[in-house]
Write a protein that holds these residues in place. Sequence first.
Motif, short mmCIF file in Angstrom:
data_model
loop_
_atom_site.label_atom_id
_atom_site.label_comp_id
_atom_site.label_asym_id
_atom_site.label_seq_id
_atom_site.Cartn_x
_atom_site.Cartn_y
_atom_site.Cartn_z
N LYS A 103 31.31 43.13 31.24
CA LYS A 103 30.49 42.42 30.26
C LYS A 103 29.13 43.10 30.08
O LYS A 103 28.60 43.12 28.97
CB LYS A 103 30.28 40.96 30.69
CG LYS A 103 31.52 40.10 30.51
CD LYS A 103 31.30 38.71 31.08
CE LYS A 103 32.52 37.84 30.86
NZ LYS A 103 32.41 36.56 31.58
N VAL A 108 42.43 29.03 31.82
CA VAL A 108 42.62 28.92 33.27
C VAL A 108 43.13 27.52 33.62
O VAL A 108 44.10 27.37 34.37
CB VAL A 108 41.30 29.25 34.04
CG1 VAL A 108 41.45 28.99 35.53
CG2 VAL A 108 40.89 30.71 33.79
N VAL A 137 34.47 41.66 36.22
CA VAL A 137 34.32 41.11 34.86
C VAL A 137 32.85 41.24 34.44
O VAL A 137 32.54 41.66 33.32
CB VAL A 137 34.79 39.64 34.81
CG1 VAL A 137 34.36 38.98 33.50
CG2 VAL A 137 36.29 39.53 34.95
N SER A 169 31.49 31.11 40.06
CA SER A 169 31.81 32.45 39.59
C SER A 169 30.80 32.88 38.52
O SER A 169 30.30 34.02 38.53
CB SER A 169 33.25 32.43 39.05
OG SER A 169 33.52 33.48 38.18
N ARG A 170 30.44 31.95 37.63
CA ARG A 170 29.42 32.26 36.60
C ARG A 170 28.06 32.46 37.25
O ARG A 170 27.32 33.37 36.89
CB ARG A 170 29.36 31.14 35.54
CG ARG A 170 30.66 30.90 34.82
CD ARG A 170 30.45 30.19 33.50
NE ARG A 170 29.68 28.97 33.54
CZ ARG A 170 30.18 27.75 33.81
NH1 ARG A 170 31.46 27.60 34.08
NH2 ARG A 170 29.41 26.70 33.81
N ARG A 175 38.72 36.51 44.45
CA ARG A 175 38.46 36.04 43.09
C ARG A 175 37.05 36.41 42.66
O ARG A 175 36.81 36.82 41.52
CB ARG A 175 38.67 34.52 43.02
CG ARG A 175 38.84 34.00 41.60
CD ARG A 175 38.97 32.50 41.57
NE ARG A 175 39.39 32.03 40.26
CZ ARG A 175 38.60 31.98 39.20
NH1 ARG A 175 37.35 32.38 39.30
NH2 ARG A 175 39.07 31.54 38.04
N VAL A 224 28.20 35.82 29.87
CA VAL A 224 28.90 35.41 31.09
C VAL A 224 29.90 34.29 30.78
O VAL A 224 31.08 34.38 31.14
CB VAL A 224 27.87 34.93 32.16
CG1 VAL A 224 28.56 34.17 33.29
CG2 VAL A 224 27.09 36.12 32.70
N TYR A 225 29.41 33.27 30.11
CA TYR A 225 30.23 32.06 29.94
C TYR A 225 31.24 32.22 28.81
O TYR A 225 30.88 32.52 27.66
CB TYR A 225 29.32 30.86 29.67
CG TYR A 225 30.05 29.56 29.60
CD1 TYR A 225 30.92 29.16 30.61
CD2 TYR A 225 29.88 28.70 28.51
CE1 TYR A 225 31.61 27.96 30.53
CE2 TYR A 225 30.55 27.49 28.44
CZ TYR A 225 31.42 27.13 29.45
OH TYR A 225 32.09 25.93 29.38
N LYS A 226 32.49 31.99 29.12
CA LYS A 226 33.58 32.11 28.15
C LYS A 226 34.43 30.85 28.20
O LYS A 226 35.44 30.78 28.92
CB LYS A 226 34.46 33.32 28.51
CG LYS A 226 33.75 34.64 28.41
CD LYS A 226 33.60 35.07 26.98
CE LYS A 226 32.64 36.21 26.85
NZ LYS A 226 32.28 36.49 25.47
N MET A 260 34.84 28.14 39.04
CA MET A 260 34.40 28.92 37.88
C MET A 260 32.89 28.80 37.67
O MET A 260 32.24 29.76 37.25
CB MET A 260 35.20 28.51 36.63
CG MET A 260 36.65 28.96 36.74
SD MET A 260 37.55 29.03 35.19
CE MET A 260 37.74 27.31 34.82
N GLN A 316 27.94 35.83 38.55
CA GLN A 316 27.78 36.81 37.47
C GLN A 316 26.33 36.85 36.96
O GLN A 316 25.80 37.93 36.68
CB GLN A 316 28.73 36.51 36.32
CG GLN A 316 30.19 36.78 36.66
CD GLN A 316 31.12 36.68 35.46
OE1 GLN A 316 30.69 36.63 34.30
NE2 GLN A 316 32.41 36.66 35.73
N SER A 332 35.56 38.59 39.61
CA SER A 332 34.49 38.09 38.76
C SER A 332 33.36 39.12 38.65
O SER A 332 32.76 39.29 37.59
CB SER A 332 33.99 36.77 39.34
OG SER A 332 32.97 36.24 38.56
N ARG A 346 38.26 31.16 27.69
CA ARG A 346 38.97 31.70 28.86
C ARG A 346 39.11 30.61 29.93
O ARG A 346 40.16 30.48 30.56
CB ARG A 346 38.21 32.93 29.40
CG ARG A 346 38.67 33.43 30.74
CD ARG A 346 40.14 33.85 30.78
NE ARG A 346 40.57 34.11 32.16
CZ ARG A 346 41.83 34.04 32.57
NH1 ARG A 346 42.81 33.76 31.74
NH2 ARG A 346 42.11 34.27 33.83
N GLU A 347 38.07 29.82 30.11
CA GLU A 347 38.13 28.77 31.12
C GLU A 347 39.20 27.74 30.76
O GLU A 347 39.92 27.24 31.64
CB GLU A 347 36.75 28.13 31.33
CG GLU A 347 35.76 29.17 31.87
CD GLU A 347 34.55 28.61 32.62
OE1 GLU A 347 34.47 27.37 32.79
OE2 GLU A 347 33.70 29.42 33.03
#
Length: 189
Positions: free
Chosen positions: A35, A51, A31, A76-77, A24, A42-44, A73, A80, A28, A47-48
């Motif tokens: 981006k 999920v 992604v 994950s951010r 995962r 980064v932060y969406k 998540m 990123q 990321s 989208r979250e």
Amino acid sequence: MELDQIRKQINAVDDAMHRYFTDRLRCSEDVAEAKLQTQDSVYKPEREKQVYARFPGDADEEKLYRLYVRKVMQLSRYHQYGIFLGKGNVDTEFETQYRSVQTAINERDTTDASVKIELTPDPQAEQGMSIQDMLSVLGDFGTEVTALQYEGSKVSVTVRVSGTDALESQRRLFYMLYKESVTYKMYVV
Ligand SMILES: C=C(O[C@@H]1C=C(C(=O)O)C=C[C@H]1O)C(=O)O
């Protein structure tokens, strides 16, 4: 079943989860690269939400899974932001604040400094994390919070930063807080 046996099963599940977590995180990273190409953020939150929406149930398993995915998540951010910073992709405003904190710490006789971060979290967490999320992430990465003040919609978090190396190791964390707050100011106190 014997406890030992069950724990073996748990280890096997942990191994699988570790593999999936790594997979995962690799996605990321892809992604993040995409981006970076489009100068996207980064932060969406939308989208979250999608999920979470894939696991909408009321059963404990589903509720706890959503909390688990929330943390995944967040990490994950964080990952990123590391990629963004690693490629020198950083907001000028943050960089200016960060450099002046660095200079102030350098100019001190002692290495023990306190950095005060005044920020406005988004109450609806549309922009990013709530203050509870921020404190949780600061705790996850071992940042010592020495004071916390609520002033209306603003929050001041004072953290201990023992020298410029310690500051550097917390740069990504501070950048994440900067990016996911409505207002952000940090300075040495
Ligand atoms: C991975 C992405 O970046 C961030 C992390 C997400 C995740 O780990 O699922 C989802 C949305 C974004 O906040 C994305 O935009 O898809």
